[in-house]
Scaffold this motif. Structure first.
Motif, mmCIF file in Angstrom:
data_model
loop_
_atom_site.group_PDB
_atom_site.id
_atom_site.type_symbol
_atom_site.label_atom_id
_atom_site.label_comp_id
_atom_site.label_asym_id
_atom_site.label_seq_id
_atom_site.Cartn_x
_atom_site.Cartn_y
_atom_site.Cartn_z
ATOM 1 N N VAL A 22 0.843 -1.199 0.000
ATOM 2 C CA VAL A 22 0.000 0.000 0.000
ATOM 3 C C VAL A 22 0.884 1.258 0.000
ATOM 4 C CG1 VAL A 22 -1.730 1.333 1.302
ATOM 5 C CG2 VAL A 22 -1.933 -1.165 1.151
ATOM 6 N N LEU A 23 1.919 1.248 0.841
ATOM 7 C CA LEU A 23 2.825 2.399 0.914
ATOM 8 C C LEU A 23 3.535 2.639 -0.419
ATOM 9 C CD1 LEU A 23 4.388 1.821 4.425
ATOM 10 C CD2 LEU A 23 3.036 3.812 3.737
ATOM 11 N N ALA A 24 4.036 1.571 -1.024
ATOM 12 C CA ALA A 24 4.754 1.710 -2.296
ATOM 13 C C ALA A 24 3.842 2.308 -3.364
ATOM 14 C CB ALA A 24 5.306 0.353 -2.738
ATOM 15 N N ALA A 25 2.585 1.856 -3.387
ATOM 16 C CA ALA A 25 1.633 2.394 -4.363
ATOM 17 C C ALA A 25 1.354 3.875 -4.094
ATOM 18 C CB ALA A 25 0.332 1.590 -4.324
ATOM 19 N N ARG A 26 1.150 4.217 -2.830
ATOM 20 C CA ARG A 26 0.835 5.616 -2.496
ATOM 21 C C ARG A 26 2.009 6.548 -2.765
ATOM 22 N NH1 ARG A 26 -2.788 5.964 2.991
ATOM 23 N NH2 ARG A 26 -4.444 4.565 2.328
ATOM 24 N N LEU A 27 3.224 6.058 -2.503
ATOM 25 C CA LEU A 27 4.420 6.886 -2.687
ATOM 26 C C LEU A 27 4.969 6.782 -4.107
ATOM 27 C CD1 LEU A 27 6.155 6.042 0.706
ATOM 28 C CD2 LEU A 27 5.092 8.226 0.082
ATOM 29 N N GLN A 28 4.398 5.871 -4.896
ATOM 30 C CA GLN A 28 4.859 5.613 -6.263
ATOM 31 C C GLN A 28 6.349 5.287 -6.306
ATOM 32 O OE1 GLN A 28 3.392 8.909 -8.643
ATOM 33 N NE2 GLN A 28 1.308 8.108 -8.577
ATOM 34 N N VAL A 29 6.727 4.314 -5.456
ATOM 35 C CA VAL A 29 8.106 3.824 -5.416
ATOM 36 C C VAL A 29 8.073 2.298 -5.476
ATOM 37 C CG1 VAL A 29 8.987 5.809 -4.107
ATOM 38 C CG2 VAL A 29 8.157 3.789 -2.878
ATOM 39 N N ALA A 30 9.239 1.717 -5.686
ATOM 40 C CA ALA A 30 9.349 0.258 -5.752
ATOM 41 C C ALA A 30 9.203 -0.370 -4.366
ATOM 42 C CB ALA A 30 10.692 -0.129 -6.358
ATOM 43 N N LEU A 31 8.799 -1.616 -4.369
ATOM 44 C CA LEU A 31 8.600 -2.394 -3.151
ATOM 45 C C LEU A 31 9.601 -3.538 -3.143
ATOM 46 C CD1 LEU A 31 6.915 -3.507 -0.740
ATOM 47 C CD2 LEU A 31 5.390 -4.521 -2.425
ATOM 48 N N ARG A 32 10.175 -3.806 -1.968
ATOM 49 C CA ARG A 32 11.083 -4.952 -1.834
ATOM 50 C C ARG A 32 10.839 -5.590 -0.476
ATOM 51 N NH1 ARG A 32 17.442 -4.751 -3.523
ATOM 52 N NH2 ARG A 32 18.054 -6.814 -2.796
ATOM 53 N N ASP A 33 10.865 -6.926 -0.463
ATOM 54 C CA ASP A 33 10.645 -7.695 0.763
ATOM 55 C C ASP A 33 11.832 -8.639 0.916
ATOM 56 O OD1 ASP A 33 9.805 -9.831 2.525
ATOM 57 O OD2 ASP A 33 7.743 -9.156 2.239
ATOM 58 N N THR A 34 12.564 -8.529 2.020
ATOM 59 C CA THR A 34 13.770 -9.350 2.173
ATOM 60 C C THR A 34 13.446 -10.840 2.296
ATOM 61 O OG1 THR A 34 13.868 -8.944 4.564
ATOM 62 C CG2 THR A 34 15.168 -7.483 3.134
ATOM 63 N N ASP A 35 12.254 -11.193 2.782
ATOM 64 C CA ASP A 35 11.878 -12.616 2.796
ATOM 65 C C ASP A 35 11.824 -13.145 1.363
ATOM 66 O OD1 ASP A 35 11.756 -12.908 5.554
ATOM 67 O OD2 ASP A 35 9.566 -12.884 5.656
ATOM 68 N N LEU A 163 2.765 6.925 7.067
ATOM 69 C CA LEU A 163 3.073 8.173 6.345
ATOM 70 C C LEU A 163 3.046 9.364 7.299
ATOM 71 C CD1 LEU A 163 0.958 7.594 3.104
ATOM 72 C CD2 LEU A 163 3.456 7.498 3.310
ATOM 73 N N ASP A 164 2.027 9.408 8.158
ATOM 74 C CA ASP A 164 1.920 10.503 9.122
ATOM 75 C C ASP A 164 3.099 10.496 10.099
ATOM 76 O OD1 ASP A 164 -0.463 11.165 7.870
ATOM 77 O OD2 ASP A 164 -1.734 10.333 9.466
#
Length: 171
Positions: A22-35, A163-164
């Protein structure tokens, strides 16, 4: 390259992967999960790594995945629940925009369920989750710039609270 814009830490079931998306979509940035990085590197799922190779091997893969992600990724990063156990990982997180997604035992039981493939919660999950959190909560708190509770909140509400807390503006 300044590093991740948000790093999420927290226990299994806190919603790190969902909130990160959700954060990546709102910030329009890439998402990465170390798992996901560990699974890709090992060529097998995390429970298989635990059972075939042992927790120490998994933790070594996890430390390497986190170090690489922190060096290479400038979007939203979600860390595995136990990543903060490594002292070197906690040192790498110092000064970064880390948010601890916290939750109660009751929420954990509801969300994680008793049949989820989580290798550290296979026998007596409630007791194990409580013990896991007694050990990890101080470490999550140590690395976090902010703590956001996830109980009774939707992923969208949690994302907004993150975000807040970090005073980030949506794209």
């Amino acid at each position: 390259m300044t590093g991740p814009v948000v790093v999420l830490v927290g226990p299994p079931g806190a919603g790190k992967s969902t909130v990160a998306a959700v954060l990546a979509a709102r910030l329009q940035v890439a998402l990465r999960d170390t798992d996901d990085d560990v699974v890709r590197q090992a060529g097998k799922e995390i429970p298989e790594i635990f059972f075939d190779d042992g927790e120490p091997h998994f933790r070594a893969l996890e430390r390497a995945a986190v170090a690489a992600a922190l060096a290479e990724h400038d979007g939203v990063l979600s860390l595995g629940g136990g990543a903060v156990l490594a002292e070197e990982t906690r040192a790498l997180l110092a000064g970064l925009p880390v948010v601890f997604l916290d939750m109660s035992l009751a929420s954990a039981v509801r969300r994680v369920g008793l049949d989820a493939p989580r290798p550290l919660l296979t026998v007596n999950p409630r007791k194990q989750w409580r013990e896991l959190m007694e050990k990890r909560r101080p470490l999550y708190t140590e690395v976090a710039r902010a703590v956001v509770g996830t109980d009774e909140r939707t992923p969208e509400e949690v994302a907004q609270a993150v975000l807040d807390a970090l005073e980030l503006k949506q794209a």
